[in-house]
Design a protein around this motif. Structure first.
Motif, PDB file in Angstrom:
ATOM      1  N   VAL A 390       0.800  -1.254  -0.117  1.00 55.32           N
ATOM      2  CA  VAL A 390       0.073  -0.073  -0.088  1.00 55.32           C
ATOM      3  C   VAL A 390       0.828   1.157  -0.214  1.00 55.32           C
ATOM      4  O   VAL A 390       0.437   2.376  -0.861  1.00 55.32           O
ATOM      5  N   VAL A 391       1.853   1.206   0.787  1.00 59.60           N
ATOM      6  CA  VAL A 391       2.758   2.551   0.798  1.00 59.60           C
ATOM      7  C   VAL A 391       3.514   2.407  -0.259  1.00 59.60           C
ATOM      8  O   VAL A 391       3.766   3.699  -0.934  1.00 59.60           O
ATOM      9  N   ASP A 392       4.102   1.360  -0.998  1.00 55.56           N
ATOM     10  CA  ASP A 392       4.695   1.577  -2.109  1.00 55.56           C
ATOM     11  C   ASP A 392       4.103   1.992  -3.304  1.00 55.56           C
ATOM     12  O   ASP A 392       4.306   2.960  -4.179  1.00 55.56           O
ATOM     13  N   PHE A 393       2.594   1.708  -3.203  1.00 56.84           N
ATOM     14  CA  PHE A 393       1.794   2.212  -4.404  1.00 56.84           C
ATOM     15  C   PHE A 393       1.299   3.694  -4.176  1.00 56.84           C
ATOM     16  O   PHE A 393       1.616   4.645  -4.905  1.00 56.84           O
ATOM     17  N   ALA A 394       1.327   4.296  -2.980  1.00 57.75           N
ATOM     18  CA  ALA A 394       1.160   5.632  -2.592  1.00 57.75           C
ATOM     19  C   ALA A 394       2.375   6.379  -2.833  1.00 57.75           C
ATOM     20  O   ALA A 394       2.112   7.563  -3.113  1.00 57.75           O
ATOM     21  N   TRP A 395       3.502   5.847  -2.443  1.00 59.63           N
ATOM     22  CA  TRP A 395       4.695   6.582  -2.850  1.00 59.63           C
ATOM     23  C   TRP A 395       4.957   7.070  -4.220  1.00 59.63           C
ATOM     24  O   TRP A 395       5.448   8.073  -4.398  1.00 59.63           O
ATOM     25  N   LYS A 396       4.262   6.212  -5.127  1.00 58.61           N
ATOM     26  CA  LYS A 396       4.682   6.632  -6.452  1.00 58.61           C
ATOM     27  C   LYS A 396       3.414   7.253  -7.176  1.00 58.61           C
ATOM     28  O   LYS A 396       3.416   7.850  -8.247  1.00 58.61           O
ATOM     29  N   LEU A 397       2.410   7.285  -6.495  1.00 60.37           N
ATOM     30  CA  LEU A 397       1.087   7.687  -7.086  1.00 60.37           C
ATOM     31  C   LEU A 397       1.096   9.366  -7.203  1.00 60.37           C
ATOM     32  O   LEU A 397       1.501   9.908  -6.227  1.00 60.37           O
ATOM     33  N   PRO A 398       0.500   9.864  -8.489  1.00 59.18           N
ATOM     34  CA  PRO A 398       0.542  11.281  -8.575  1.00 59.18           C
ATOM     35  C   PRO A 398      -0.239  12.027  -7.547  1.00 59.18           C
ATOM     36  O   PRO A 398      -1.214  11.335  -7.264  1.00 59.18           O
ATOM     37  N   MET A 399       0.342  13.105  -7.265  1.00 56.66           N
ATOM     38  CA  MET A 399      -0.800  14.087  -6.451  1.00 56.66           C
ATOM     39  C   MET A 399      -2.039  14.334  -6.909  1.00 56.66           C
ATOM     40  O   MET A 399      -2.811  14.536  -5.951  1.00 56.66           O
ATOM     41  N   GLU A 400      -2.380  14.210  -8.012  1.00 51.79           N
ATOM     42  CA  GLU A 400      -3.706  14.382  -8.553  1.00 51.79           C
ATOM     43  C   GLU A 400      -4.638  13.394  -8.104  1.00 51.79           C
ATOM     44  O   GLU A 400      -5.960  13.641  -8.159  1.00 51.79           O
ATOM     45  N   TYR A 401      -4.055  12.471  -7.614  1.00 52.28           N
ATOM     46  CA  TYR A 401      -5.077  11.114  -7.338  1.00 52.28           C
ATOM     47  C   TYR A 401      -5.071  11.381  -5.780  1.00 52.28           C
ATOM     48  O   TYR A 401      -5.990  10.571  -5.190  1.00 52.28           O
ATOM     49  N   LYS A 402      -4.397  12.217  -5.281  1.00 48.72           N
ATOM     50  CA  LYS A 402      -4.335  12.224  -3.595  1.00 48.72           C
ATOM     51  C   LYS A 402      -5.334  13.382  -3.292  1.00 48.72           C
ATOM     52  O   LYS A 402      -6.154  13.379  -2.289  1.00 48.72           O
ATOM     53  N   PHE A 403      -5.227  14.670  -4.081  1.00 46.43           N
ATOM     54  CA  PHE A 403      -6.049  15.636  -3.832  1.00 46.43           C
ATOM     55  C   PHE A 403      -6.617  16.194  -5.048  1.00 46.43           C
ATOM     56  O   PHE A 403      -5.595  16.459  -6.191  1.00 46.43           O
ATOM     57  N   ARG A 404      -7.851  16.251  -5.232  1.00 49.72           N
ATOM     58  CA  ARG A 404      -8.477  16.468  -6.438  1.00 49.72           C
ATOM     59  C   ARG A 404      -9.916  17.377  -6.044  1.00 49.72           C
ATOM     60  O   ARG A 404     -10.695  16.906  -5.384  1.00 49.72           O
ATOM     61  N   ASP A 405     -10.036  18.475  -6.970  1.00 50.40           N
ATOM     62  CA  ASP A 405     -11.207  19.286  -6.756  1.00 50.40           C
ATOM     63  C   ASP A 405     -11.514  19.580  -5.448  1.00 50.40           C
ATOM     64  O   ASP A 405     -12.843  19.386  -4.888  1.00 50.40           O
ATOM     65  N   GLY A 406     -10.520  19.869  -4.674  1.00 58.19           N
ATOM     66  CA  GLY A 406     -10.682  20.044  -3.254  1.00 58.19           C
ATOM     67  C   GLY A 406     -11.004  19.228  -2.204  1.00 58.19           C
ATOM     68  O   GLY A 406     -11.072  19.222  -1.135  1.00 58.19           O
ATOM     69  N   ILE A 407     -10.791  17.669  -2.783  1.00 63.79           N
ATOM     70  CA  ILE A 407     -11.006  16.509  -1.960  1.00 63.79           C
ATOM     71  C   ILE A 407      -9.709  15.692  -1.616  1.00 63.79           C
ATOM     72  O   ILE A 407      -9.118  15.346  -2.550  1.00 63.79           O
ATOM     73  N   GLU A 408      -9.528  15.821  -0.158  1.00 69.15           N
ATOM     74  CA  GLU A 408      -8.393  15.163  -0.165  1.00 69.15           C
ATOM     75  C   GLU A 408      -8.409  13.639  -0.122  1.00 69.15           C
ATOM     76  O   GLU A 408      -9.681  13.018   0.149  1.00 69.15           O
ATOM     77  N   LYS A 409      -7.459  12.591  -0.065  1.00 70.04           N
ATOM     78  CA  LYS A 409      -7.319  11.397  -0.013  1.00 70.04           C
ATOM     79  C   LYS A 409      -8.484  10.724  -1.143  1.00 70.04           C
ATOM     80  O   LYS A 409      -9.242  10.007  -1.075  1.00 70.04           O
ATOM     81  N   TRP A 410      -8.538  11.473  -2.456  1.00 69.63           N
ATOM     82  CA  TRP A 410      -9.461  11.104  -3.328  1.00 69.63           C
ATOM     83  C   TRP A 410      -9.510   9.752  -3.809  1.00 69.63           C
ATOM     84  O   TRP A 410     -10.645   8.738  -3.871  1.00 69.63           O
ATOM     85  N   ILE A 411      -8.274   9.164  -3.874  1.00 63.98           N
ATOM     86  CA  ILE A 411      -8.291   7.812  -4.390  1.00 63.98           C
ATOM     87  C   ILE A 411      -8.824   6.899  -3.408  1.00 63.98           C
ATOM     88  O   ILE A 411      -9.444   5.903  -3.902  1.00 63.98           O
ATOM     89  N   LEU A 412      -8.476   6.800  -2.242  1.00 65.28           N
ATOM     90  CA  LEU A 412      -9.286   5.883  -1.254  1.00 65.28           C
ATOM     91  C   LEU A 412     -10.705   6.188  -1.206  1.00 65.28           C
ATOM     92  O   LEU A 412     -11.411   5.259  -0.984  1.00 65.28           O
TER      93      LEU A 412
END
Length: 504
Positions: A390-412
């Motif tokens: 899980v951490v290895d995936f998140a480590w490489k995940l582009p920030m646009e999937y973490k914070f999008r349209d004012g929503i934090e942790k969007w991918i989760l």
């Protein structure tokens, strides 16, 4: 889950088990009463363990040895892939006497030596000692879910699970850094490496991939015949863990704490009714929290203000787990750091670097709190968001999937939608003081207390909050050694990429 201690001598020294037993007595809470004080006196070493029996509860006593009684292990943690490793090692000719994950360390060391930690999927701190060669391996898991401290005392090395173990023997410890190992006193050396394989292309593939990794992370952590607890706030992190745990285990209880009428309680209680999950709610009282603060400092071994505030609020949840007879609970910690859940990530010029730094610092903040609070109640806490994959995936995940349209942790949220109700999956984040109804009463109390600490001392270690002096005084009164700076511990520092760099 256990409390461990060890003393290892130089090449020709002998080691009675006296100091190891004294150190163990400081962490009785980390083991079952019937498994307290196991000590092995060996040529050149003494190993000790207070065992909390979870895997192979009947026969897996510690410290544990091979049949020849040459290789011994004392171990704190859980190895989630121990069954797979057992099959591999059995195929290589190793013969097992128990079904425990501890014995996998014994035979894994015989087969792989210092490469043993690279084979392990789990949370761990251990010392493996070969009495025939007077050689040892010590290691800690990648993110420091399980604690470990060490010290040099002349030609002796000492290891233990908590700082308080060193107080009665008057030796000052340093923290053993996560993702590191030590062989025969050399090191610590870092063994942890991030996986650099590419992520799948496309939004749907990334969401599905993250959902699968989270589902597997929770599944691994509920593979037990014991009942499971989930420390549940009603926020998306703990809701994701709770929803997935209920899919993989038949006996799950949600444990929630807060002040009457707090926002988190409303969401937590509504969702447990909708999901059909048993819930126990403990209402908090300001007076009890204020009375607990000095004890919390002593238990958690910190004077950091935020960690103490969080600990005061969450301690009753682990007390409930103990009262229910639970040995295993799951928590939602680690998500905000790896998935950019805090406001500071939006404002930071390099949010990726900040995220990595925060993840690699969790061992001395959230994880230290979770370990100490759970183990003070003889409960094992497991952390799915800090699963290696899980951490290895998140480590490489582009920030646009973490914070999008004012929503934090969007991918989760996208990944867990459908597992939990959408009013949980897309619930806006609120800070713990607001969610539980705590607000600022504890900080205000601490700020108003007088201490005898010198102002220059506070400035030297970077404490500029007036309330911090109260907690530092309680920390020193408990006998703990003063760290040299607020964000450092003796023996390690951080490189720019967030990795640990050991400093002798």
């Amino acid at each position: 889950m256990c409390g461990i201690t060890a003393e290892i001598a130089g090449p020709a020294g002998g080691v009675p088990g006296t100091r190891v037993q004294v150190m163990l007595s400081e962490i009785r809470h980390r083991g079952d009463a019937e498994h307290f004080g196991g000590v092995a006196e060996l040529p050149g070493a003494a190993l000790g363990c207070n065992r909390l029996a979870i895997v192979d509860r009947a026969t897996a006593a510690q410290p544990m040895s091979d049949t020849a009684r040459n290789v011994w292990a004392t171990f704190n943690g859980e190895i989630y892939n121990h069954a797979e490793l057992r099959r591999e090692l059995a195929g290589l000719g190793h013969r097992f006497q128990t079904a425990s994950d501890t014995e996998v360390l014994v035979h894994g060391y015989r087969e792989w030596g210092a490469d043993l930690p690279l084979h392990l999927d789990g949370m761990f701190a251990f010392v493996v000692y070969d009495a025939s060669r007077r050689s040892f391996l010590c290691a800690r898991d990648r993110f420091g879910v399980k604690p470990l401290y060490w010290a040099r005392d002349g030609d002796r090395l000492l290891f233990a699970s908590e700082i308080k173990c060193f107080l009665p023997i008057q030796v000052t410890p340093r923290e053993f850094p996560p993702g590191h190992l030590m062989v025969d006193g050399a090191g610590p050396h870092r063994y942890d490496e991030r996986d650099d394989s590419p992520l799948p292309d496309g939004e749907d593939e990334l969401v599905a991939g993250f959902r699968g990794l989270m589902d597997n992370a929770v599944r691994k952590r509920v593979q037990t015949d014991l009942p499971i607890g989930v420390i549940y706030s009603g926020g998306v992190d703990s809701a994701a863990v709770l929803g997935l745990a209920a899919r993989h285990h038949p006996d799950v209880t949600a444990i929630t704490v807060g002040f009457p009428g707090a926002p988190d309680l409303d969401f937590a209680e509504r969702s447990c009714r909708d999901l059909g999950i048993r819930q126990i709610t403990r209402h908090l009282e300001y007076g009890e929290l204020i009375d607990s603060m000095k004890s919390i400092v002593q238990q958690v071994e910190t004077f950091e203000v935020i960690d103490i505030m969080d600990s005061c609020v969450m301690a009753p949840a682990y007390e409930v787990a103990r009262e229910l007879g639970l040995k295993v609970v799951l928590v939602g910690d680690g998500s905000d750091e790896s998935l950019a859940g805090y406001e500071l990530f939006r404002e930071h010029p390099d949010p990726v670097a900040m995220s990595r730094y925060r993840v690699m610092n969790l061992h001395r903040t959230d994880l230290q709190r979770v370990d100490r609070l759970s183990m003070m109640n003889t409960v094992e806490a497991r952390v799915p968001f800090l699963d290696r994959e899980v951490v290895d995936f998140a480590w490489k995940l582009p920030m646009e999937y973490k914070f999008r349209d004012g929503i934090e942790k969007w991918i989760l949220r996208a990944a867990i939608s459908g597992v939990i109700p959408d009013y949980l999956a897309w619930r806006p984040k609120i800070r713990m003081p607001q969610g539980t109804g705590l607000l600022f009463q504890l900080i205000d109390f601490a700020r108003g207390q007088e201490t005898g600490l010198d102002g220059e001392l506070l400035r030297e270690i970077g404490l500029d909050q007036p309330e911090a002096a109260y907690f530092l005084q309680a920390y020193l009164d408990a006998g703990y050694p003063l760290p040299p700076a607020r964000y450092r511990r003796p023996g390690w520092d951080f490189a720019a990429n967030g990795y640990f760099v050991f400093q002798e």
